[in-house]
Scaffold this motif. Structure first.
Motif, PDB file in Angstrom:
ATOM      1  N   ARG A  45       0.832  -1.211   0.000  1.00 13.93           N
ATOM      2  CA  ARG A  45       0.000   0.000   0.000  1.00 13.93           C
ATOM      3  C   ARG A  45       0.861   1.253   0.000  1.00 13.93           C
ATOM      4  NH1 ARG A  45      -4.317  -2.880  -1.119  1.00 13.93           N
ATOM      5  NH2 ARG A  45      -5.263  -3.944   0.617  1.00 13.93           N
ATOM      6  N   VAL A  46       0.327   2.297  -0.570  1.00 13.07           N
ATOM      7  CA  VAL A  46       0.982   3.600  -0.542  1.00 13.07           C
ATOM      8  C   VAL A  46       0.098   4.517   0.293  1.00 13.07           C
ATOM      9  CG1 VAL A  46       1.845   5.526  -1.918  1.00 13.07           C
ATOM     10  CG2 VAL A  46       1.994   3.188  -2.799  1.00 13.07           C
ATOM     11  N   GLY A  47       0.617   4.902   1.450  1.00 17.63           N
ATOM     12  CA  GLY A  47      -0.142   5.772   2.340  1.00 17.63           C
ATOM     13  C   GLY A  47       0.395   7.186   2.301  1.00 17.63           C
ATOM     14  N   CYS A  48       1.434   7.439   3.044  1.00 22.51           N
ATOM     15  CA  CYS A  48       1.940   8.800   3.209  1.00 22.51           C
ATOM     16  C   CYS A  48       3.015   9.186   2.199  1.00 22.51           C
ATOM     17  CB  CYS A  48       2.499   8.968   4.619  1.00 22.51           C
ATOM     18  SG  CYS A  48       4.009   7.996   4.913  1.00 22.51           S
ATOM     19  N   GLU A  49       3.687   8.222   1.594  1.00 22.60           N
ATOM     20  CA  GLU A  49       4.810   8.430   0.679  1.00 22.60           C
ATOM     21  C   GLU A  49       5.975   9.184   1.323  1.00 22.60           C
ATOM     22  OE1 GLU A  49       3.733   8.510  -3.739  1.00 22.60           O
ATOM     23  OE2 GLU A  49       2.188   9.762  -2.804  1.00 22.60           O
ATOM     24  N   HIS A  50       6.058   9.129   2.648  1.00 24.45           N
ATOM     25  CA  HIS A  50       7.149   9.778   3.381  1.00 24.45           C
ATOM     26  C   HIS A  50       7.796   8.842   4.380  1.00 24.45           C
ATOM     27  CE1 HIS A  50       6.192  13.728   1.776  1.00 24.45           C
ATOM     28  NE2 HIS A  50       4.930  13.485   2.027  1.00 24.45           N
ATOM     29  N   GLY A  51       7.410   7.559   4.400  1.00 19.19           N
ATOM     30  CA  GLY A  51       7.992   6.594   5.312  1.00 19.19           C
ATOM     31  C   GLY A  51       7.456   6.654   6.724  1.00 19.19           C
ATOM     32  N   VAL A  52       6.388   7.398   6.946  1.00 16.50           N
ATOM     33  CA  VAL A  52       5.855   7.598   8.299  1.00 16.50           C
ATOM     34  C   VAL A  52       4.803   6.560   8.670  1.00 16.50           C
ATOM     35  CG1 VAL A  52       4.615   9.210   9.793  1.00 16.50           C
ATOM     36  CG2 VAL A  52       6.350  10.064   8.211  1.00 16.50           C
ATOM     37  N   CYS A  53       3.929   6.209   7.747  1.00 21.72           N
ATOM     38  CA  CYS A  53       2.768   5.384   8.105  1.00 21.72           C
ATOM     39  C   CYS A  53       3.068   3.890   8.146  1.00 21.72           C
ATOM     40  CB  CYS A  53       1.606   5.667   7.166  1.00 21.72           C
ATOM     41  SG  CYS A  53       1.785   4.983   5.504  1.00 21.72           S
ATOM     42  N   GLY A  54       4.058   3.414   7.401  1.00 23.52           N
ATOM     43  CA  GLY A  54       4.424   2.005   7.418  1.00 23.52           C
ATOM     44  C   GLY A  54       3.587   1.107   6.531  1.00 23.52           C
ATOM     45  N   ALA A  55       2.597   1.635   5.830  1.00 24.78           N
ATOM     46  CA  ALA A  55       1.722   0.799   5.007  1.00 24.78           C
ATOM     47  C   ALA A  55       2.473   0.101   3.882  1.00 24.78           C
ATOM     48  CB  ALA A  55       0.589   1.639   4.421  1.00 24.78           C
ATOM     49  N   CYS A  56       3.569   0.674   3.426  1.00 23.86           N
ATOM     50  CA  CYS A  56       4.309   0.136   2.283  1.00 23.86           C
ATOM     51  C   CYS A  56       5.432  -0.813   2.684  1.00 23.86           C
ATOM     52  CB  CYS A  56       4.891   1.285   1.464  1.00 23.86           C
ATOM     53  SG  CYS A  56       6.194   2.175   2.339  1.00 23.86           S
ATOM     54  N   THR A  57       5.504  -1.216   3.936  1.00 23.56           N
ATOM     55  CA  THR A  57       6.625  -2.022   4.406  1.00 23.56           C
ATOM     56  C   THR A  57       6.689  -3.373   3.698  1.00 23.56           C
ATOM     57  OG1 THR A  57       6.492  -0.941   6.554  1.00 23.56           O
ATOM     58  CG2 THR A  57       7.736  -3.000   6.444  1.00 23.56           C
ATOM     59  N   VAL A  58       7.867  -3.689   3.196  1.00 27.36           N
ATOM     60  CA  VAL A  58       8.180  -4.978   2.579  1.00 27.36           C
ATOM     61  C   VAL A  58       9.475  -5.461   3.228  1.00 27.36           C
ATOM     62  CG1 VAL A  58       7.072  -4.402   0.373  1.00 27.36           C
ATOM     63  CG2 VAL A  58       9.515  -3.929   0.696  1.00 27.36           C
ATOM     64  N   ARG A  59       9.856  -6.685   2.937  1.00 28.39           N
ATOM     65  CA  ARG A  59      11.171  -7.152   3.386  1.00 28.39           C
ATOM     66  C   ARG A  59      12.093  -7.207   2.173  1.00 28.39           C
ATOM     67  NH1 ARG A  59       9.971 -12.480   6.801  1.00 28.39           N
ATOM     68  NH2 ARG A  59       9.018 -12.906   4.806  1.00 28.39           N
ATOM     69  N   ILE A  60      13.251  -6.590   2.309  1.00 30.07           N
ATOM     70  CA  ILE A  60      14.286  -6.620   1.282  1.00 30.07           C
ATOM     71  C   ILE A  60      15.438  -7.431   1.855  1.00 30.07           C
ATOM     72  CG2 ILE A  60      15.864  -5.267  -0.142  1.00 30.07           C
ATOM     73  CD1 ILE A  60      13.807  -2.936   0.123  1.00 30.07           C
ATOM     74  N   ASP A  61      15.716  -8.555   1.226  1.00 24.23           N
ATOM     75  CA  ASP A  61      16.714  -9.495   1.739  1.00 24.23           C
ATOM     76  C   ASP A  61      16.455  -9.815   3.213  1.00 24.23           C
ATOM     77  OD1 ASP A  61      17.959  -9.620  -0.748  1.00 24.23           O
ATOM     78  OD2 ASP A  61      19.346  -7.988  -0.277  1.00 24.23           O
TER      79      ASP A  61
END
Length: 167
Positions: A45-61
């Motif tokens: 998900r794209v919420g705030c586009e500033h890294g604040v809301c956490g909706a876009c969290t994925v795991r990278i490696d």
């Protein structure tokens, strides 16, 4: 790393939820947009586009990161996991099952990001205190749940009980 032309879409190959995938992205394309629009991983998900809301969290490696703060070209050749990749062989993880049992989601917008952060964090902190859990969750904005059911679900899946959260 070679210089990337600004007006050109470049190939980006990742291992997405265990499967090799290739798409194309401009150098400034956000990972969140690349996953959603180029590869069809719509749970990011794209919420705030500033890294604040956490909706876009994925795991990278294997490490939880904000996809709205990461460029798609930065993950070329790396493993990216989204919530679609948590369940194996059609079976929910214990964490997902606990969220279901404890009704730890309502609208579901923030849930994928919270699950991805928790999946990483619980590997490092397998028996968190309620205070530690609440501190970790403070990096996510959820407007529906009030976090109580989320805390209950996580404490349940870690084999603990909550003292301040009442059913």
């Amino acid at each position: 790393m070679t210089a990337l032309a600004a007006g050109t879409r470049h190939p980006v190959t990742i291992t997405l939820n265990g499967q090799p995938r290739t798409g194309h992205a401009h150098p400034r394309t956000l990972l969140s947009d690349f996953l959603r629009h180029e590869l069809g991983a719509h749970s990011t998900r794209v919420g705030c586009e500033h890294g604040v809301c956490g909706a876009c969290t994925v795991r990278i490696d294997g490490v939880a990161q904000r996809a709205c703060l990461t460029l798609a070209v930065q993950v070329d050749g790396r493993r990216v996991d989204t919530v679609e990749g948590l369940a194996r062989e059609g079976r929910m993880t214990a964490l997902q099952d606990a969220f279901h049992r404890h009704h730890a989601l309502q609208c579901g917008f923030c849930t994928a990001g919270i699950l991805m952060s928790l999946a990483d964090w619980l590997v490092r902190v397998p028996k968190p205190t309620e205070a530690e859990l609440r501190d970790m969750l403070s990096g996510h904005l959820c407007r529906c749940t009030g976090y109580a059911a989320i805390v209950r679900a996580v404490m349940d899946v870690t084999g603990q009980t909550t003292e301040s959260v009442h059913v």
